[in-house]
Design a protein around this motif. Structure first.
Motif, PDB file in Angstrom:
ATOM      1  N   ASN A   1      30.554  50.023  21.515  1.00 55.22           N
ATOM      2  CA  ASN A   1      30.144  48.654  21.816  1.00 55.22           C
ATOM      3  C   ASN A   1      31.093  47.985  22.806  1.00 55.22           C
ATOM      4  O   ASN A   1      30.726  47.084  23.542  1.00 55.22           O
TER       5      ASN A   1
ATOM      6  N   SER B   1      27.794  46.137  25.394  1.00 55.29           N
ATOM      7  CA  SER B   1      27.433  45.249  24.296  1.00 55.29           C
ATOM      8  C   SER B   1      26.061  45.614  23.761  1.00 55.29           C
ATOM      9  O   SER B   1      25.141  45.896  24.525  1.00 55.29           O
TER      10      SER B   1
ATOM     11  N   ASP C   1      32.553  37.092  37.059  1.00 57.53           N
ATOM     12  CA  ASP C   1      32.785  36.157  35.959  1.00 57.53           C
ATOM     13  C   ASP C   1      33.570  36.781  34.815  1.00 57.53           C
ATOM     14  O   ASP C   1      33.782  36.155  33.784  1.00 57.53           O
ATOM     15  N   ARG C   2      33.977  38.029  34.966  1.00 59.76           N
ATOM     16  CA  ARG C   2      34.820  38.629  33.931  1.00 59.76           C
ATOM     17  C   ARG C   2      36.201  38.991  34.455  1.00 59.76           C
ATOM     18  O   ARG C   2      37.008  39.552  33.743  1.00 59.76           O
ATOM     19  N   ARG C   3      36.474  38.662  35.720  1.00 59.71           N
ATOM     20  CA  ARG C   3      37.815  38.924  36.248  1.00 59.71           C
ATOM     21  C   ARG C   3      38.777  37.873  35.707  1.00 59.71           C
ATOM     22  O   ARG C   3      38.542  36.684  35.814  1.00 59.71           O
ATOM     23  N   ILE C   4      39.865  38.314  35.144  1.00 57.33           N
ATOM     24  CA  ILE C   4      40.786  37.353  34.556  1.00 57.33           C
ATOM     25  C   ILE C   4      42.237  37.820  34.651  1.00 57.33           C
ATOM     26  O   ILE C   4      43.144  37.039  34.897  1.00 57.33           O
TER      27      ILE C   4
ATOM     28  N   GLN D   1      44.408  25.157  28.814  1.00 59.11           N
ATOM     29  CA  GLN D   1      43.688  26.282  29.397  1.00 59.11           C
ATOM     30  C   GLN D   1      44.293  26.796  30.684  1.00 59.11           C
ATOM     31  O   GLN D   1      44.271  27.986  30.942  1.00 59.11           O
TER      32      GLN D   1
ATOM     33  N   PHE E   1      45.928  37.679  22.305  1.00 58.68           N
ATOM     34  CA  PHE E   1      44.520  37.581  21.910  1.00 58.68           C
ATOM     35  C   PHE E   1      43.954  38.955  21.544  1.00 58.68           C
ATOM     36  O   PHE E   1      43.296  39.109  20.523  1.00 58.68           O
TER      37      PHE E   1
ATOM     38  N   ASP F   1      24.655  32.452  30.875  1.00 60.10           N
ATOM     39  CA  ASP F   1      25.010  31.616  32.024  1.00 60.10           C
ATOM     40  C   ASP F   1      24.707  30.152  31.733  1.00 60.10           C
ATOM     41  O   ASP F   1      25.492  29.262  32.064  1.00 60.10           O
TER      42      ASP F   1
ATOM     43  N   LYS G   1      34.250  20.759  30.671  1.00 56.64           N
ATOM     44  CA  LYS G   1      35.459  21.594  30.588  1.00 56.64           C
ATOM     45  C   LYS G   1      36.751  20.813  30.829  1.00 56.64           C
ATOM     46  O   LYS G   1      37.750  21.014  30.145  1.00 56.64           O
TER      47      LYS G   1
ATOM     48  N   ASN H   1      28.051  41.521  20.360  1.00 54.07           N
ATOM     49  CA  ASN H   1      28.358  40.925  21.669  1.00 54.07           C
ATOM     50  C   ASN H   1      29.715  40.256  21.791  1.00 54.07           C
ATOM     51  O   ASN H   1      30.052  39.723  22.836  1.00 54.07           O
TER      52      ASN H   1
ATOM     53  N   GLU I   1      32.215  41.328  24.751  1.00 54.83           N
ATOM     54  CA  GLU I   1      31.827  40.899  26.089  1.00 54.83           C
ATOM     55  C   GLU I   1      31.939  39.379  26.228  1.00 54.83           C
ATOM     56  O   GLU I   1      32.452  38.872  27.220  1.00 54.83           O
TER      57      GLU I   1
ATOM     58  N   ASN J   1      33.699  37.237  24.422  1.00 59.24           N
ATOM     59  CA  ASN J   1      35.103  36.802  24.376  1.00 59.24           C
ATOM     60  C   ASN J   1      35.761  36.961  25.737  1.00 59.24           C
ATOM     61  O   ASN J   1      36.475  36.089  26.209  1.00 59.24           O
ATOM     62  N   GLU J   2      35.499  38.122  26.334  1.00 56.89           N
ATOM     63  CA  GLU J   2      36.090  38.414  27.632  1.00 56.89           C
ATOM     64  C   GLU J   2      35.640  37.380  28.657  1.00 56.89           C
ATOM     65  O   GLU J   2      36.431  36.814  29.392  1.00 56.89           O
ATOM     66  N   ARG J   3      34.351  37.126  28.647  1.00 58.89           N
ATOM     67  CA  ARG J   3      33.819  36.171  29.609  1.00 58.89           C
ATOM     68  C   ARG J   3      34.344  34.769  29.313  1.00 58.89           C
ATOM     69  O   ARG J   3      34.676  34.019  30.229  1.00 58.89           O
TER      70      ARG J   3
ATOM     71  N   ASN K   1      37.190  33.985  27.888  1.00 59.76           N
ATOM     72  CA  ASN K   1      38.590  33.912  28.312  1.00 59.76           C
ATOM     73  C   ASN K   1      38.710  33.743  29.823  1.00 59.76           C
ATOM     74  O   ASN K   1      39.528  32.971  30.313  1.00 59.76           O
ATOM     75  N   ALA K   2      37.883  34.506  30.537  1.00 56.72           N
ATOM     76  CA  ALA K   2      37.911  34.410  31.995  1.00 56.72           C
ATOM     77  C   ALA K   2      37.499  33.009  32.439  1.00 56.72           C
ATOM     78  O   ALA K   2      38.111  32.403  33.320  1.00 56.72           O
TER      79      ALA K   2
ATOM     80  N   LEU L   1      37.722  30.315  30.669  1.00 59.61           N
ATOM     81  CA  LEU L   1      38.744  29.371  30.232  1.00 59.61           C
ATOM     82  C   LEU L   1      39.914  29.329  31.210  1.00 59.61           C
ATOM     83  O   LEU L   1      40.456  28.270  31.508  1.00 59.61           O
TER      84      LEU L   1
END
Lengths: 366, 416, 358
Positions: free
Chosen positions: B112, B116, B188-191, B364, B375, C198, C208, C344, C347, C349-351, C353-354, C356
């Motif tokens: 998973n 997901s 949107d997942r780059r962090i 944040q 985390f 989204d 935010k 889910n 995924e 959480n990752e999104r 965090n990003a 945030l």
């Protein structure tokens, strides 16, 4: 030596006092005048105020009271970097992050001197102390004596008229120290620089200086050329501090024709030269140099007072003999004699009589 | 001296070098014996756990251990051609076993992470796997049409790789594909890169602030008489006497919107009651609190170096005609550089790993990479990714050391 | 962090060693504050009185990290832990938790077996629920009157000021969608799609810059009381206790509430299994669950406890209307879909965090 010194006052201390805590004075009412070109040594035990005087002159300490003048100009309120005084420190204070050349260049750079002028002067200064080969080394790569020379060159490179030295030879071994003593005096005199030199080593003071100021307890005890200081100390502190010295304690019986008759505490009588005793009944401390004591009766003056003495110890020191005697209850009475072919070697236990010329025996303050 | 070319011999005829080594061995052994308890302690409680943890950043055998048949069947698949019946059969066989061993949950969680929704796909399919018959691919698809999606099989393929570069890739905002290639993570997942950069930025600023605030203090301390400077040094160390948490919480009370600082600003008319400054729960708060907390680590090395610079250097400079500033800048300052190097390196490296303070006051935009590691350690339980992030951070810090060594020289550093 | 854990473990060991002379001692871990107090009053004290055993109560902040650390290191010191549903499912999946035999649970007073008495979803392989709680949002009625719908949480124009939100996508994304007009019944279907996610983040974007993020359950009432925020999401019981217990003018908005279970789980290899299971069965019987409701406004997980719920311990506040399960509060309510989150959460959480960190 003293002849080469002109009489114009170049450095003057006038009624200078210094206190750090507002309760005790480290320097008490100091008056001192140096003519141009003189080599003056401030000599004294630690805490006597000599270093404080030097620091006030350099500008790192401010006088609590009084005026210090340089070449006629009051300098109390002039910051150190505008006084133009060269200085050699006890630990040399060579900048460890700079080469020898850069160290010497520093005082010239802050004076905005051009590069070629700087290089010429650096070369001349290093030549003077025979260190020209080390121009690109760092201080840590030099021996103590070499660092000392560089420190000297650095203090002289910008051609100051006055150089201050704060126990500069303290960290060197005996032989090197003696060599450097000679070199420093030689340099100072040949360049005609006025020098104030601080030390607690009396040999250094005697061999190097035109005049020596003996400090104790914030006061100059005596200011005189070395020979006078040694042979004619003005008080018992100076007599004790300079050279080796025998002391006997007693009371003045009478003073007549420039001769003081002193009765020692065990009743014996001796003749002395009165220095700072003035009337009968005063307590006094009598000072005799070990090399002026005579035990060969034939060499003594007719009618001179003699004292009984017992030989306690005989020490062979090569060029001289050193004999320890018990005289008038004093077990530490020393006699020095030259190692000559006809010289007698005294065996411990021998009873002898000793004497001296009245002018070699100085009746000082108790 | 008949044979000058041979090795030097000791009195008993053995080569001198050997004798020396024997003599040295005893003293070395003794030295090692004295240090051994500490070395053993450090290895057991510090080095080994770190190696073990970081190892997880590149090694993940959960799937391959629990689903061995499927792993073997997938090994040669090119991740482009359609999944084969052989792969499906192996999958069903492993699912049956995983359900019996009650390890299906672990397998599902692992897959998973790559895609997901596969968790429920696995748990559901495992329940009916025992009844499935050949052809297995059809049976799986009949149970859930997601099995027809090649993406599911790609996710499985990635999960089955034991020495898995996926975590380190993910720590660098890259995606590890089933065919072994890498690509950039969805925008949107780059962090992580952004957080690494922010961590460096915050650490750098904190170090600079510490230096600006700490240098004069250390200078003052080094020039005062020992009695006074010892007293002041205790004041510098005072923050160490209270817990980090208490100090950080105190900053919250000071800096929050209704806090002491803002009240003062309102009193002095620097802010209005409605429009107070945001001093906390953002980058500003992190910077202020971390500077305060790390300040002693700057002051102490600086002080210990400055203490060894004799005042005669500056005096010498002044006697040669240098103004106060020149004497400081050209003579004093260069000699305090080893202290600056040590203090800055110490502050910077401590700052890079800080997480309690940013977690509490960072809001944040004051979060740092360590907060993400935290985390993944505590919340998402993705220890592999946490380890990979730690690995990247460690490599970066070592790189910094290397740069420092090249530029300043490690032996030029003085920690007191 | 490490050290405090070692200390905690040693303290727990010292306690258990000391108590073992007389009786058994179990370590029960929960969320702290008013919630732990309700459990101490309703479960711990009567159980200790009845059996003579000891309960050592510890606090934590949720999540499985400590359990995982203890289980993997083989030094389990916790016997029972109060967790959220998604963690109970996941912990069970990952093999961190003991399976619990539901037959040890006592039947209801009227004889209904436990398996039927617990509400649906309250029992799972490794967990037994004790309460139904809900994530709601609350406001200070003395400062921001007139708030009544989930839309208001996101309406900065009508109600300016900071918002307190839990730093976790769970419940938050659901609330965002409901505020954006998605009916409760469609929320999870919407979140299944990328567009739905989204849409939820877009809604969150609108507030935010005005958010104060919280993590511990005790924070939201404090943020409200300090005036740091004008509205905040919170666990309903915490707000109730601040209002009924401390007289704060806080109001709960039930519109858009998201219900969830809290459950007892047992870490694999718990040191005092027997006694802990006895405690678990005792604490989830009909009377104990009803008793707990008089200390905090969380609903009992047993149907048979409902009628027994009476007054708050101040002796005058009727608890019924403050329960998430009260009829009036269910108008626009959502039940947390643990399957969705189990599938889910990585995924999202990752999104989150990003999002945030941007």
């Amino acid at each position: 030596m003293a002849d080469s010194v002109s009489n114009d006052a170049f450095v003057e201390f006038e009624r200078v006092q210094k206190s750090y805590d507002g309760e005790t004075l480290v320097v008490k009412d100091l008056n001192l005048t140096l003519p141009k070109g003189e080599f003056l040594t401030m000599l004294g035990p630690s805490g006597s105020g000599k270093t404080t005087c030097l620091m006030m002159l350099a500008g790192f300490e401010t006088a609590t009271h009084g005026e210090i003048r340089l070449d006629g100009r009051p300098i109390n309120n002039i910051p150190p970097h505008k006084r133009g005084i060269g200085m050699v420190f006890q630990n040399y204070a060579l900048f460890p992050h700079m080469t020898i050349g850069e160290n010497l260049s520093f005082p010239l750079e802050v004076r905005k001197m051009g590069k070629s002028d700087r290089e010429a002067k650096i070369k001349r200064a290093l030549d003077m102390v025979e260190m020209e080969a080390f121009v690109n080394r760092r201080p840590a790569q030099l021996s103590g004596g070499q660092q000392q020379r560089v420190a000297l060159a650095r203090a002289l490179v910008f051609e100051p008229e006055l150089v201050l030295m704060d126990e500069p030879l303290g960290a060197l071994d005996k032989q090197l120290r003696e060599k450097m003593q000679f070199e420093i005096t030689h340099l100072a005199h040949s360049l005609g620089i006025t020098t104030v030199y601080v030390t607690h080593d009396q040999t250094e003071a005697l061999t190097m200086s035109d005049r020596v100021a003996v400090f104790n307890d914030g006061v100059i005890q005596q200011l005189a050329p070395p020979d006078e200081l040694y042979e004619a100390p003005q008080n018992s502190f100076v007599a004790q501090f300079i050279g080796e010295n025998n002391t006997l304690e007693g009371t003045v019986k009478e003073i007549k024709d420039g001769i003081a008759l002193v009765q020692l505490d065990d009743g014996e009588l001796i003749d002395c030269k009165p220095i700072n005793v003035s009337k009968p009944g005063e307590r006094t401390r009598v000072s005799i140099r070990p090399e002026r004591v005579e035990f060969n009766k034939e060499r003594l003056q007719e009618g001179a007072h003699t004292l009984k003495a017992e030989v306690l110890e005989f020490i062979y020191m090569g060029d001289i003999f050193r004999t320890r005697l018990r005289v008038a209850g004093n077990d530490e009475f020393i006699v020095k004699t030259r190692n000559a072919p006809d010289q007698v070697r005294l065996e411990p236990g021998t009873q002898i009589e000793i004497g001296w010329l009245p002018e070699d025996c100085r009746a000082l303050d108790a | 001296m008949t044979d000058t070319s041979g090795p030097l011999l000791a009195a008993d005829g053995t080569p001198l070098k050997k004798r020396l080594a024997q003599a040295m061995f005893r003293s070395r052994a003794r030295a090692f014996g004295l240090a051994f308890p500490l070395i053993a302690f450090i290895i057991v409680v510090f080095i080994l756990p770190i190696i073990f943890l970081l190892w997880q950043g590149i090694y993940d055998a959960r799937y391959s251990r629990l689903m061995p048949t499927s792993t073997a069947a997938m090994a040669d698949w090119d991740a482009v051609s359609p999944p084969t019946e052989e792969m499906a059969a192996a999958m069903v066989a492993d699912l049956v076993k995983a359900r019996e061993n009650k390890t299906i949950g672990q397998v599902a969680t692992r897959v998973n992470r790559e895609l997901s929704g596969t968790r429920s796909l696995f748990t559901k399919s495992a329940r009916s796997a025992k009844k499935m018959e050949a052809p297995y691919m059809e049976a799986l698809i009949k149970k859930d049409k997601d099995w027809a999606d090649i993406e599911v099989w790609k996710a499985i393929k990635i999960a089955s790789v034991k020495y898995n570069p996926g975590y380190v890739a993910s720590a660098l905002d890259l995606k590890y594909n089933a065919d072994g290639s890498f690509e950039r993570q969805d925008e949107d997942r780059r962090i992580h890169l952004m957080l690494f950069w922010r961590t460096i930025e915050i650490s750098f600023l904190v170090t600079v602030f510490c230096l600006i605030l700490g240098y004069p203090v250390a200078f003052l301390l080094s020039t005062l008489p020992t009695k006074t400077s010892n007293l002041l040094l205790i004041l510098v160390l005072l923050p160490f006497w209270t817990s980090l948490l208490v100090r950080t919480t105190a900053w919250i009370a000071m800096l929050q919107a209704q806090g002491v600082m803002n009240d003062l600003f309102v009193v002095f008319g620097l802010a209005t009651d409605e429009d107070r400054f945001s001093l906390i729960y953002n980058k500003t708060g992190t910077l202020i609190a971390m500077t305060h907390i790390l300040l002693p680590f700057m002051i102490l090395p600086l002080y210990s170096v400055m203490k060894t610079i004799p005042p005669s250097y500056t005096r010498a400079a002044k006697s040669m005609g240098a103004t106060n500033w020149t004497a400081f800048w050209r003579v004093y300052f260069p000699q305090s550089v080893p202290g600056i190097g040590a203090g800055a390196l110490l502050c910077f490296i401590l700052a890079i790993g800080y997480y309690i303070t940013p977690a509490l006051v960072g809001g944040q935009d004051g979060q740092m990479i360590s907060n993400i590691i935290d985390f993944h350690m505590r919340k998402s339980l993705n220890w592999n990714l946490a380890a990979a992030l730690g690995l990247v951070l460690l490599v970066f810090v070592l790189f910094l050391f290397w740069i420092y060594d090249r530029v300043v020289g490690i032996d030029n550093m003085k920690l007191g | 962090m490490k050290l405090s854990k070692v200390l905690m473990a040693t303290t727990a060991l010292a306690f258990s060693a000391g108590a073992a002379l007389a009786s058994e001692s179990i370590t029960v871990v929960s969320w702290g504050g008013a919630y732990t107090k309700s459990q101490v009053e309703a479960y711990h004290k009567p159980w200790m009185a009845k059996t003579g055993n000891q309960v050592v109560s510890e606090d934590y902040n949720g999540g499985l990290a400590e359990i995982k650390a203890q289980v993997e290191a083989g030094t389990v010191t916790w016997d029972l832990v109060d967790v959220e549903l998604s963690d109970a499912i996941r912990g069970c999946d990952e093999g961190l938790l003991e399976e619990i035999d539901h037959s040890i649970l006592p039947a209801a007073p009227d004889g209904t077996p436990a398996s039927e008495d617990f509400i649906e979803g309250a029992l799972s392989d490794c967990a037994v629920a004790n309460i139904v709680w809900s994530t709601v949002f609350a406001y200070d009625s003395s400062k921001t009157p007139g708030v009544d719908s989930i839309d208001d949480l996101f309406d900065l124009e009508a109600f300016p000021g900071k918002r307190g939100l839990r730093k976790n996508p769970k419940s938050l994304l659901e609330m965002a969608l409901m505020a954006d007009g998605v009916p409760a019944s469609d929320v999870y279907a919407t979140l299944e799609t990328d567009e739905g996610v989204d849409r939820a983040f877009a809604k969150l974007d609108t507030i935010k810059d005005s958010v104060v993020w919280w993590e511990a359950g005790a924070q939201p009432p404090q943020l409200l009381a300090d005036g740091e925020v004008v509205m905040t999401t919170a666990y309903n019981g915490r707000i109730f206790n601040a209002a009924a217990g401390e007289g704060k003018p806080f109001e709960v908005v039930w519109d858009g509430q998201i219900m969830d279970f809290d459950l007892w789980v047992m870490p694999k290899g718990a040191p005092n299994k027997e006694a802990a299971l006895d405690f678990l069965a005792y604490s989830t019987d009909t009377q104990r669950l009803a008793d707990q409701a008089s200390w905090i406004s969380y609903g009992p997980a047993r149907k048979s406890s409902g009628p027994l719920v009476g007054l708050y311990n101040d002796g005058k506040t009727e608890m019924g209307p403050h329960m998430p399960t009260a009829e009036a509060n269910l108008a626009n309510a959502l039940v947390n879909n643990f399957e969705f989150w189990a599938d889910n959460q990585d995924e999202l959480n990752e999104r989150f965090n990003a999002w945030l960190a941007k």
